[in-house]
Design a protein around this motif. Structure first.
Motif, PDB file in Angstrom:
ATOM      1  N   PHE A  12       0.827  -1.210   0.000  1.00  0.00           N
ATOM      2  CA  PHE A  12       0.000   0.000   0.000  1.00  0.00           C
ATOM      3  C   PHE A  12       0.862   1.260   0.000  1.00  0.00           C
ATOM      4  O   PHE A  12       0.482   2.278   0.575  1.00  0.00           O
ATOM      5  N   ARG A  13       2.001   1.192  -0.654  1.00  0.00           N
ATOM      6  CA  ARG A  13       2.895   2.348  -0.661  1.00  0.00           C
ATOM      7  C   ARG A  13       2.265   3.546  -1.371  1.00  0.00           C
ATOM      8  O   ARG A  13       2.581   4.701  -1.064  1.00  0.00           O
ATOM      9  N   ASP A  14       1.391   3.287  -2.362  1.00  0.00           N
ATOM     10  CA  ASP A  14       0.756   4.384  -3.091  1.00  0.00           C
ATOM     11  C   ASP A  14      -0.402   5.003  -2.323  1.00  0.00           C
ATOM     12  O   ASP A  14      -0.797   6.138  -2.600  1.00  0.00           O
ATOM     13  N   LYS A  15      -0.975   4.264  -1.376  1.00  0.00           N
ATOM     14  CA  LYS A  15      -2.136   4.764  -0.637  1.00  0.00           C
ATOM     15  C   LYS A  15      -1.770   5.355   0.713  1.00  0.00           C
ATOM     16  O   LYS A  15      -2.492   6.196   1.238  1.00  0.00           O
ATOM     17  N   LEU A  16      -0.648   4.913   1.281  1.00  0.00           N
ATOM     18  CA  LEU A  16      -0.242   5.433   2.584  1.00  0.00           C
ATOM     19  C   LEU A  16       0.423   6.797   2.421  1.00  0.00           C
ATOM     20  O   LEU A  16       1.292   6.964   1.554  1.00  0.00           O
ATOM     21  N   PRO A  17       0.063   7.794   3.221  1.00  0.00           N
ATOM     22  CA  PRO A  17       0.734   9.096   3.117  1.00  0.00           C
ATOM     23  C   PRO A  17       2.211   9.017   3.485  1.00  0.00           C
ATOM     24  O   PRO A  17       3.042   9.729   2.932  1.00  0.00           O
ATOM     25  N   THR A  18       2.545   8.132   4.412  1.00  0.00           N
ATOM     26  CA  THR A  18       3.935   7.876   4.777  1.00  0.00           C
ATOM     27  C   THR A  18       4.023   6.445   5.292  1.00  0.00           C
ATOM     28  O   THR A  18       3.051   5.933   5.871  1.00  0.00           O
ATOM     29  N   PRO A  19       5.138   5.747   5.070  1.00  0.00           N
ATOM     30  CA  PRO A  19       5.244   4.357   5.545  1.00  0.00           C
ATOM     31  C   PRO A  19       5.072   4.246   7.055  1.00  0.00           C
ATOM     32  O   PRO A  19       5.436   5.144   7.819  1.00  0.00           O
ATOM     33  N   ILE A  20       4.499   3.138   7.473  1.00  0.00           N
ATOM     34  CA  ILE A  20       4.292   2.893   8.905  1.00  0.00           C
ATOM     35  C   ILE A  20       5.639   2.601   9.562  1.00  0.00           C
ATOM     36  O   ILE A  20       6.352   1.684   9.146  1.00  0.00           O
ATOM     37  N   PRO A  21       6.039   3.347  10.586  1.00  0.00           N
ATOM     38  CA  PRO A  21       7.336   3.112  11.242  1.00  0.00           C
ATOM     39  C   PRO A  21       7.261   1.918  12.197  1.00  0.00           C
ATOM     40  O   PRO A  21       7.234   2.078  13.427  1.00  0.00           O
ATOM     41  N   GLY A  22       7.206   0.735  11.643  1.00  0.00           N
ATOM     42  CA  GLY A  22       7.057  -0.456  12.473  1.00  0.00           C
ATOM     43  C   GLY A  22       8.211  -0.659  13.425  1.00  0.00           C
ATOM     44  O   GLY A  22       8.016  -1.145  14.557  1.00  0.00           O
ATOM     45  N   GLU A  23       9.442  -0.286  13.010  1.00  0.00           N
ATOM     46  CA  GLU A  23      10.605  -0.514  13.866  1.00  0.00           C
ATOM     47  C   GLU A  23      10.528   0.308  15.148  1.00  0.00           C
ATOM     48  O   GLU A  23      10.741  -0.214  16.253  1.00  0.00           O
ATOM     49  N   ILE A  24      10.197   1.595  15.009  1.00  0.00           N
ATOM     50  CA  ILE A  24      10.177   2.435  16.207  1.00  0.00           C
ATOM     51  C   ILE A  24       9.008   2.060  17.116  1.00  0.00           C
ATOM     52  O   ILE A  24       9.119   2.120  18.352  1.00  0.00           O
ATOM     53  N   VAL A  25       7.886   1.630  16.528  1.00  0.00           N
ATOM     54  CA  VAL A  25       6.758   1.166  17.345  1.00  0.00           C
ATOM     55  C   VAL A  25       7.164  -0.071  18.136  1.00  0.00           C
ATOM     56  O   VAL A  25       6.872  -0.196  19.341  1.00  0.00           O
ATOM     57  N   MET A  26       7.854  -0.989  17.476  1.00  0.00           N
ATOM     58  CA  MET A  26       8.288  -2.203  18.153  1.00  0.00           C
ATOM     59  C   MET A  26       9.300  -1.883  19.250  1.00  0.00           C
ATOM     60  O   MET A  26       9.274  -2.487  20.342  1.00  0.00           O
ATOM     61  N   VAL A  27      10.186  -0.933  18.996  1.00  0.00           N
ATOM     62  CA  VAL A  27      11.180  -0.553  19.995  1.00  0.00           C
ATOM     63  C   VAL A  27      10.493   0.015  21.235  1.00  0.00           C
ATOM     64  O   VAL A  27      10.833  -0.333  22.388  1.00  0.00           O
ATOM     65  N   LEU A  28       9.518   0.894  21.032  1.00  0.00           N
ATOM     66  CA  LEU A  28       8.821   1.492  22.173  1.00  0.00           C
ATOM     67  C   LEU A  28       8.030   0.449  22.964  1.00  0.00           C
ATOM     68  O   LEU A  28       8.074   0.421  24.204  1.00  0.00           O
TER      69      LEU A  28
END
Length: 686
Positions: A296-312
């Motif tokens: 969904f790269r064309d539909k998302l305004p910006t990629p989901i930051p999965g790494e930082i969410v997982m870190v938190l």
């Protein structure tokens, strides 16, 4: 219609105006090289260039250089070496600033966990990955020409650097180190990694001084993709002990992947259930988020930051549940605030790390140059490969003063930068602001981050490299040779090591090029009736072939490796055997009677270059043709080849009237020469 169904005769050579001039009108006389220079060039200057030694011309150009310095020249040099002076005045603030800001912040958020994860892959404390995500990015923003390139920590370089660091500073056999001993070991490893960055940066600067940006072409696309795919497998296997909570020593050298697998399988019963659970939950979150970002790269305004969410999430879970004390989960610990004091790496280590710095420098430059070229072609701008050498060389050299390890452009963050709307190098400044905020203020929030989460981030970041293997079926259809290069490089990287696999891939790739030049076949040409086109006789049986005339094309460079093939091929076509004159080869039907060759035209348009051995081979061919009574004509020699042949003494065997500007001119002259021996007939096979 197949086979020999009949033959018809064409007019004799005395009436052969339709052969020499198929359109029925004589436009001009055949042009020799000398006559062409008289009409369209400077013959005196050409003769001086052919007779002048090459070193004198280089010396003359070198003497001219000091006088070329001027104010405008210095400004042009400054513009070339500081690209922001060119693109910043043309920056579209309203159209590009928001995209660069969003993309830079997004990439910076990803740099934080990836930098710490790749630091563990390099065998140094996590904070040094943050340093490597800050200084190189800032320097490349000032010196780089890739508008969409994201630099920083790269898994392949981290893996190569980690293997070298483990070899240079091995962990004691006992493994039970006190806090002070662990700090001393980490300090030594940080110094070794910084020395590797210093050495690779110095090598790239040396390549820039010699203008060797063209060396990136020797790392072909199959070699680079196979290298990164094989290295991704190494990264996956090397992170298994961290995923399972197994304190295993790192395996280095050849067969390290298989040694690691064997050690993991042996120690599997001692794995930590807590860290195994953390790893499974982390991968269960990171992998789907990566897929969502891609699909969904064309539909998302910006990629989901999965790494930082997982870190938190992992940091909060570990803090609230006291996983580090209750279940002995390995955590990142305290991240020192601020920056380290700049200092030179231990220069005494440079001779030891030179052999490791060279492949690191080559991989860093090759990956960065290829990525920059891909996006430059996509967005219609140009990059300067030599300026890229300067940018990455200075980036590694200066960042090594701040204890950074080798760095380059990265596949994942570059793709993320483009997807998030980045337009110029200014996005790198926003990325640096994010990393800087972590170094100055937010570092304590990562104290309880489990190292198993960083290992999962390492593995999930390899997705793009693993999926490069999907291109293999298409590569098989396009070029079997490139497919073989890809497979040989990948197998060598997996079985041996990354640096040795790179060497095997480059050598094998160059060998395929050399082998293809040695397998080139010399083509006999015939005239297409009613045209001035000469085509290979094997393409059609309706091409005109004049008895006594042989037109040959050799579409390959002539050097020491191909001179033997060149000699044997021409002996076969012209009937010049060891035991005297033999029957020449015929390209017609089996029952066709071959007439001895009296005139041969050698089409040199495919001779891209000739060395001394190849040039002497042509001179010997001219001598043998003269002794056998064969009139040799050379057509369409380019200037460098003609200069080499002249220096080798060709004009002592042939006259300037035997050098023609095209095959058509040489063939017309050959037909005129054959007319003096009486009319002949030619045959058209249908």
């Amino acid at each position: 219609m197949s086979g020999l169904s009949g033959a018809r005769t064409c007019p004799g050579l005395g009436e052969a105006s339709d052969l020499k001039f198929p359109l029925g009108a004589k436009f001009r006389e055949p042009l020799t090289e000398a006559r062409f220079q008289q009409l369209f060039g400077d013959a005196e200057q050409e003769s001086e260039l052919l007779s002048e030694p090459r070193w004198s011309g280089l010396c003359r150009q070198w003497r001219r250089r000091p006088g070329a310095c001027s104010g405008p020249g210095a400004w042009r040099l400054l513009l070339a070496r500081l690209p922001p002076l060119r693109w910043l005045p043309q920056y579209r603030w309203r159209a590009w600033l928001l995209g660069d800001a969003v993309a830079g912040v997004t990439v910076g958020i990803v740099h934080v966990p990836q930098g710490m994860a790749f630091a563990l892959l390099t065998s140094v404390p996590p904070v040094f990955g943050l340093y490597t995500s800050f200084f190189p990015v800032l320097i490349y923003t000032l010196l780089g020409t890739g508008r969409h390139l994201s630099t920083g920590t790269f898994a392949v370089l981290s893996l190569m650097t980690g293997s070298a660091v483990e070899r240079l500073v091995p962990e004691p056999l006992g493994g039970n180190l006190s806090g002070i001993e662990r700090e001393q070991l980490d300090a030594q490893r940080v110094g070794a990694a910084a020395a590797l960055a210093f050495g690779s940066g110095a090598l790239m600067l040396g390549m820039f001084a010699l203008q060797l940006g063209v060396l990136s072409t020797f790392l072909s696309e199959p070699v680079v993709k196979a290298l990164t795919s094989g290295a991704a497998l190494h990264v996956l296997v090397s992170q298994l002990p961290s995923l399972l909570g197994l304190p295993l020593p790192r395996q280095i050298g050849c067969f390290a992947l298989f040694k690691t697998l064997a050690a993991v399988l042996t120690a599997l019963p001692r794995s930590s259930p807590a860290e195994l659970t953390i790893s499974a939950l982390s991968l269960a979150l990171l992998v789907p988020v990566k897929e969502l970002n891609v699909r969904f790269r064309d539909k998302l305004p910006t990629p989901i930051p999965g790494e930082i969410v997982m870190v938190l999430l992992a940091s909060v879970l570990c803090f609230t549940s006291s996983l580090d004390t209750r279940y002995n989960v390995q955590i990142v610990g305290l991240l020192p605030g601020g920056f380290p004091q700049p200092h030179l790496p231990n220069l005494a280590e440079l001779p030891r790390i030179l052999a490791d710095s060279l492949p690191i420098a080559l991989v860093a430059f090759a990956v960065s140059a290829s990525l920059a070229s891909i996006y430059a072609d996509k967005y219609s701008y140009t990059i300067d490969s030599n300026q890229e050498l300067l940018a990455h060389g200075v980036s590694n050299l200066i960042s090594s003063l701040f204890s950074c390890f080798p760095n380059s452009a990265t596949l994942a963050t570059t793709s993320l930068l483009v997807d998030a709307g980045g337009n110029t190098q200014l996005a790198g400044l926003f990325s640096c602001i994010v990393v800087l905020s972590v170094l100055l203020w937010l570092g304590p929030f990562f104290y309880y981050l489990p190292k198993a989460v960083l290992a999962c981030i390492n593995i999930s970041s390899m997705r793009q490299m693993f999926f490069q293997m999907q291109e293999l079926p298409q590569l098989w259809r396009i070029s079997r040779m490139d497919f073989a290069v890809w497979m040989v490089t990948w197998v060598a990287v997996v079985i041996l090591s990354v640096d040795l696999g790179l060497a095997v891939g480059v050598v094998f790739s160059m060998m395929t090029v050399v082998c293809r030049t040695q397998r080139v076949q010399c083509l006999a040409l015939g005239l297409a009736e009613g045209t001035e086109l000469y085509r290979p006789l094997r393409e059609s049986q309706k091409l005109l072939k004049v008895p006594g005339l042989c037109i040959l094309s050799y579409p390959a460079p002539l050097y020491f490796g191909t001179r033997g093939q060149f000699r044997r091929t021409l002996e076969w076509h012209l009937g010049l055997g060891e035991g005297g004159k033999e029957s020449p080869k015929t390209d017609g039907p089996p029952d066709a009677v071959a007439e001895p060759v009296r005139v041969v035209v050698l089409d040199c348009s495919g001779l891209t270059f000739a060395d001394a051995a190849g040039a002497r081979e042509v001179v010997q061919l001219a001598s043998r043709c003269r002794d056998a009574g064969i009139h040799l004509l050379l057509a369409q020699c380019n200037a460098p080849v003609l200069g080499t042949l002249t220096q080798a003494g060709l004009l002592n065997r042939v006259t300037p009237e035997q050098l023609f500007v095209s095959v058509q001119d040489a063939a017309a002259h050959a037909l005129e020469r054959l007319e003096t021996t009486g009319p002949k007939t030619c045959t058209v096979w249908v």
